[in-house]
Write a protein that holds these residues in place. Structure first.
Motif: not given
Length: 169
Positions: A31, A33, A40, A106, A108-114
């Motif tokens: 996180f 970003c 980001c 990672m 699955t739960c937060c694709s964009s952050c990954s």
């Protein structure tokens, strides 16, 4: 035309390398970003474009991540397989600590952050290696920084006897 007898190689000399230990860490957190606002913003406004850039940066087709979005028909897959494969490929390539289970969570739960973390990692790994030769250091001392987020190492260079022929004067 005569037939030559075939010789069969029964022993191939080679060096065995065991599995490389994963000793590296991610250059940035999941996180973090704000470390790179350009990545980001791209991840927030156009995650498909960022995923395609990361895939291309890993040497894969830039269209490969689009399969995650079209593979499920009207229902996207629960676990995005292409995102998972590319994240684990990046982690294995750079010997970053973690597991396939971590990668699965990672992406699955937060694709964009990954995807943002993977893009920052590729950017950090592509930055040039810095080799600093300190002019005030004794001859044979070299300072090397292998990665911008890693410390600088001081190396003692020792000449190897007999490696080079003597120079003519």
């Amino acid at each position: 035309m005569s037939v030559q007898p075939m010789s069969v190689v029964t022993y191939q000399p080679c060096t065995f390398r065991g599995p490389d230990p994963k000793t590296e860490m991610w250059s940035s957190g999941m996180f973090d970003c704000c470390q790179d606002t350009q990545i980001c913003c791209l991840g927030f406004w156009c995650p498909c474009c960022l995923a395609c850039q990361v895939s291309s940066g890993l040497g894969e087709s830039h269209c490969l991540p689009l399969l995650d979005w079209i593979s499920g028909g009207p229902y996207p897959p629960l676990i995005p397989p292409i995102s998972l494969a590319l994240r684990s490929t990046l982690r294995e390539r750079y010997r970053i600590q973690g597991s396939i289970a971590d990668d699965c969570c990672m992406v699955t739960c937060c694709s964009s952050c990954s995807w943002c973390q993977m893009a920052r990692e590729l950017k950090a790994r592509r930055s040039p290696t810095h080799i600093n030769i300190t002019p005030t250091a004794p001859p044979g001392i070299v300072q090397v920084t292998l990665h911008p987020s890693q410390p600088t190492y001081t190396l003692q260079a020792t000449p190897m006897a007999g490696l080079y022929p003597p120079m003519a004067t």
